[in-house]
Design a protein around this motif. Structure first.
Motif, PDB file in Angstrom:
ATOM      1  N   GLN B  35       5.150  -1.495   0.344  1.00  0.00           N
ATOM      2  CA  GLN B  35       6.157  -1.289  -0.678  1.00  0.00           C
ATOM      3  C   GLN B  35       5.483  -0.934  -1.995  1.00  0.00           C
ATOM      4  O   GLN B  35       4.769  -1.753  -2.568  1.00  0.00           O
ATOM      5  N   ASN B  36       5.652   0.304  -2.405  1.00  0.00           N
ATOM      6  CA  ASN B  36       5.071   0.813  -3.656  1.00  0.00           C
ATOM      7  C   ASN B  36       3.584   0.492  -3.784  1.00  0.00           C
ATOM      8  O   ASN B  36       3.141  -0.014  -4.798  1.00  0.00           O
ATOM      9  N   ARG B  38      -0.086   1.000  -4.544  1.00  0.00           N
ATOM     10  CA  ARG B  38      -0.957   1.857  -5.343  1.00  0.00           C
ATOM     11  C   ARG B  38      -2.375   1.322  -5.219  1.00  0.00           C
ATOM     12  O   ARG B  38      -2.571   0.102  -5.307  1.00  0.00           O
ATOM     13  N   LYS B  48      -0.851   6.754  -4.873  1.00  0.00           N
ATOM     14  CA  LYS B  48       0.259   6.215  -5.658  1.00  0.00           C
ATOM     15  C   LYS B  48       1.515   5.964  -4.835  1.00  0.00           C
ATOM     16  O   LYS B  48       1.880   6.772  -3.990  1.00  0.00           O
ATOM     17  N   ASP B  49       2.106   4.822  -5.082  1.00  0.00           N
ATOM     18  CA  ASP B  49       3.464   4.498  -4.639  1.00  0.00           C
ATOM     19  C   ASP B  49       3.777   4.869  -3.196  1.00  0.00           C
ATOM     20  O   ASP B  49       4.666   5.663  -2.931  1.00  0.00           O
ATOM     21  N   SER B  51       5.379   3.812   0.199  1.00  0.00           N
ATOM     22  CA  SER B  51       6.272   2.852   0.848  1.00  0.00           C
ATOM     23  C   SER B  51       6.521   3.355   2.262  1.00  0.00           C
ATOM     24  O   SER B  51       6.958   4.497   2.455  1.00  0.00           O
ATOM     25  N   GLU B  90      -2.207  -2.536  -5.864  1.00  0.00           N
ATOM     26  CA  GLU B  90      -0.959  -3.047  -6.431  1.00  0.00           C
ATOM     27  C   GLU B  90       0.184  -2.769  -5.459  1.00  0.00           C
ATOM     28  O   GLU B  90       0.039  -1.971  -4.547  1.00  0.00           O
ATOM     29  N   GLY B  91       1.300  -3.403  -5.684  1.00  0.00           N
ATOM     30  CA  GLY B  91       2.415  -3.274  -4.743  1.00  0.00           C
ATOM     31  C   GLY B  91       2.219  -4.250  -3.605  1.00  0.00           C
ATOM     32  O   GLY B  91       1.330  -5.097  -3.648  1.00  0.00           O
ATOM     33  N   MET B 258      -0.820  11.070  -2.477  1.00  0.00           N
ATOM     34  CA  MET B 258       0.541  10.541  -2.372  1.00  0.00           C
ATOM     35  C   MET B 258       1.112  10.852  -0.995  1.00  0.00           C
ATOM     36  O   MET B 258       0.698  11.806  -0.334  1.00  0.00           O
TER      37      MET B 258
END
Lengths: 319, 286
Positions: B35-36, B38, B48-49, B51, B90-91, B258
């Motif tokens: 989930q998101n 990074r 990045k991001d 999910s 992160e995430g 991405m």
């Protein structure tokens, strides 16, 4: 330039093919090769020269003292009116130093190498590694003085139950030599461990190994040949160390003893304290220095051969 | 966690789930839920991001051009990125609902559960036997070690080739055999998931074929995530395919990967939604 082959190499435009011969004699290349060859030869010649200059007085020595008596005699008193040339007391002195030095330098040196190579952050490494390398080059006489002035009294105070006598101790000399060679053992082992491919490290981590397991079960075995080389370098240095031993174990007449609290001579300390200006060339005392030198040489040679054997036996081969 | 038929082996990491006050709602068919996510290297955003859900007992392929962050993302699943100074995630990377980066989670235990096979075969410079026995020995499973080793080597379709030379150094094997040894070594740890980072890129086509057959066999037991440069490979073996791309920041010169599109492999290769995916899988870009 040869231009005789128009048919042979049909070049693109129908012109004769370009020459494949060297465009010049390459004098520079030849000079460099000769210089490099000379340097290599010089080192071989110097080594041979050292061996020969050790051997000639030794042969003179062994014409007067039987080899067997030299190797098995238990009294080393070359300067006495009734001289005796049994080398065992000073060999035992040297071996005692090697024993204590190894006891100190191998575990501490290897542990610090494992820390530096596997645990330390790049920042810590950047600071510690150069310090280690500077310590390697510290004048041994300074370390000897430190050991005499600080370490010996300290160890005595910590171990009042030991039968200390006099200011000198061969055991403390060994410990000091051990401290002296820690940086060498650590630095060379660290280099060996760092050169183990990162792949292996990753592979082990990916199987759920902890840092300690990676270091001990993968990296150390893979780097074992370099680590053994580090130990041998260290031990060879311990065999050859003179200044520390002279200062800490004294240069008194040696007694065949395994007691580390007593002062005694080592082979190098004998050579260092006897080879002074007032010794006459051609005397048996003079020749005895070289006989001890040859024995030292053979001991380090044996050490190195043993190391090569060990390295071959335990090396883990990776491409 | 409402797993039934295909519940993963009971492992210490799963206990952490009971400690969570509010377990994150996840699809029970998923081994991973990202989930998101990074991933940073220092200040540089590498991925990045992202999910996505990674399905249980399937092969999921990450494809895309160099620098698109597919390997970086893969390595974040079993915390191999922890080993790179400055790397940061992160995430949420959720393994059956458990945050892989949660405070109670031990990265060493994560890698026991989520194994990895690398691009270049990296057997230890030890015997074939000791390579496979390495993991079980670390775990203290020293009983019936011979059986454990045999089972793992059979699992990696290597047993018949090496059963008479288990004591030989692993470096005497061919590249393809070495890679299957690495898979055997990974299986011997008894993971739940096997991550494969371009496992065939150093191998010839015959060895590659054998590893691909092996992957299809292994997905009955394990969840497999594979990073590959080889689109045909993804098309041949993967159930799900995720296409990643990279965008360069002209000001800083940094490149960020991405996720463009994630769907069943057949959809990605025959009917992609995004034109970037279409261009890549049809070979017009890459």
């Amino acid at each position: 330039m040869s231009t005789q082959t128009v048919e042979l190499g049909a070049s693109r435009s129908g012109e004769p093919p370009r020459s494949l011969e060297a465009p010049s004699l390459r004098i520079g290349e030849r000079i460099i090769k000769a210089l490099l060859w000379s340097a290599a030869t010089l080192s071989v010649l110097v080594t041979t020269g050292i061996v020969v200059s050790l051997l000639i007085p030794s042969i003179a020595f062994f014409q007067q003292v039987p080899l067997w008596e030299f190797l098995t005699g238990t009294v080393w008193a070359p300067a006495f009116a009734n001289p005796s040339y049994g080398v065992l007391p000073i060999v035992v002195g040297t071996l005692t130093v090697v024993f204590f030095a190894t006891l100190v330098a191998v575990p501490v040196g290897l542990s610090s190498a494992i820390y530096l190579s596997e645990y330390a952050s790049p920042r810590v490494r950047r600071i510690v590694k150069p310090i280690l390398e500077v310590l390697e080059g510290l004048p041994t006489v300074a370390i000897g003085l430190f050991a005499f002035a600080v370490l010996t009294p300290l160890i005595r105070q910590l171990t009042p139950f030991l039968p200390w006598t006099g200011p000198f101790s061969i055991g403390v000399a060994g410990i000091t030599v051990g401290l002296l060679i820690i940086p060498l053992v650590s630095s060379v082992s660290d280099d060996a461990m760092r050169s183990v491919p990162a792949d292996l490290r990753q592979g082990a981590y990916a199987m759920g190994a902890t840092k300690y397991e990676v270091a001990l079960k993968v990296i150390v075995p893979a780097a074992i040949s370099g680590i053994i080389a580090a130990f041998v370098l260290g031990i060879s240095r311990a065999i050859g160390e003179t200044m520390v031993v002279l200062l800490v174990a004294g240069a008194g007449s040696p007694v065949l003893s395994f007691d580390p609290t007593k002062g005694t001579q080592t082979m190098t300390a004998y050579i260092g304290s006897t080879a002074t200006g007032d010794i006459a060339q051609g005397t048996i005392t003079y020749d005895s220095i070289f006989a001890v030198g040859v024995l030292l040489f053979l001991m380090t040679l044996a050490m190195n051969i043993l190391a090569i054997r060990l390295v071959k036996k335990y090396r883990e081969v990776y491409d | 966690m409402s797993e039934t038929a295909q519940s993963p082996p009971v492992i210490p990491i799963a206990r952490a789930v009971q400690d969570r006050v509010n377990p994150v709602e996840t699809d029970s068919a998923n081994t991973f839920d990202l989930q998101n996510v990074r991933v940073y290297y220092g200040d540089m955003l590498a991925v990045k991001d992202v999910s996505m859900g990674i399905h249980h007992n399937q092969i999921t392929a990450f494809i895309g051009p160099s620098g698109c962050g597919k390997s970086t993302l893969l390595r974040s699943l079993n915390r191999m990125n922890d080993l790179i100074p400055g790397a940061r995630v992160e995430g949420d990377v959720l393994y059956h609902g458990i945050d892989v980066y949660g405070p109670k989670v031990d990265p060493v235990q994560v890698r026991n559960v989520i194994g990895m096979v690398f691009q270049k075969p990296n057997p230890f410079p030890k015997s074939i036997y000791d390579n496979v026995a390495f993991g079980p020995r670390l775990q203290g499973r020293k009983k019936n070690l011979d059986d454990i080793v045999e089972e793992a080597l059979r699992g990696a379709a290597l047993w018949d080739e090496v059963k008479d030379r288990l004591k030989d150094n692993a470096y005497g094997m061919s590249g393809g055999q070495q890679q299957r040894l690495c898979i055997a070594r990974c299986i011997a740890v008894q993971p739940d998931v096997i991550l494969m980072d371009e496992p065939c890129s150093a191998l010839d086509p015959v060895s590659t074929g054998r590893i691909e057959d092996l992957m299809v066999e292994l997905k009955k037991t394990y969840t497999i995530v594979i990073v590959t440069h080889n689109m045909q490979q993804a098309a041949r073996v993967a159930d799900m395919t995720a296409f990643f791309t990279v965008s360069a920041n002209d000001e800083t010169g940094s490149r960020t990967g991405m996720l463009v599109e994630y769907a069943s492999t057949s959809k990605i290769f025959s009917d992609p939604v995004d034109t970037r995916t279409e261009n890549y899988v049809s070979g017009r870009f890459g």
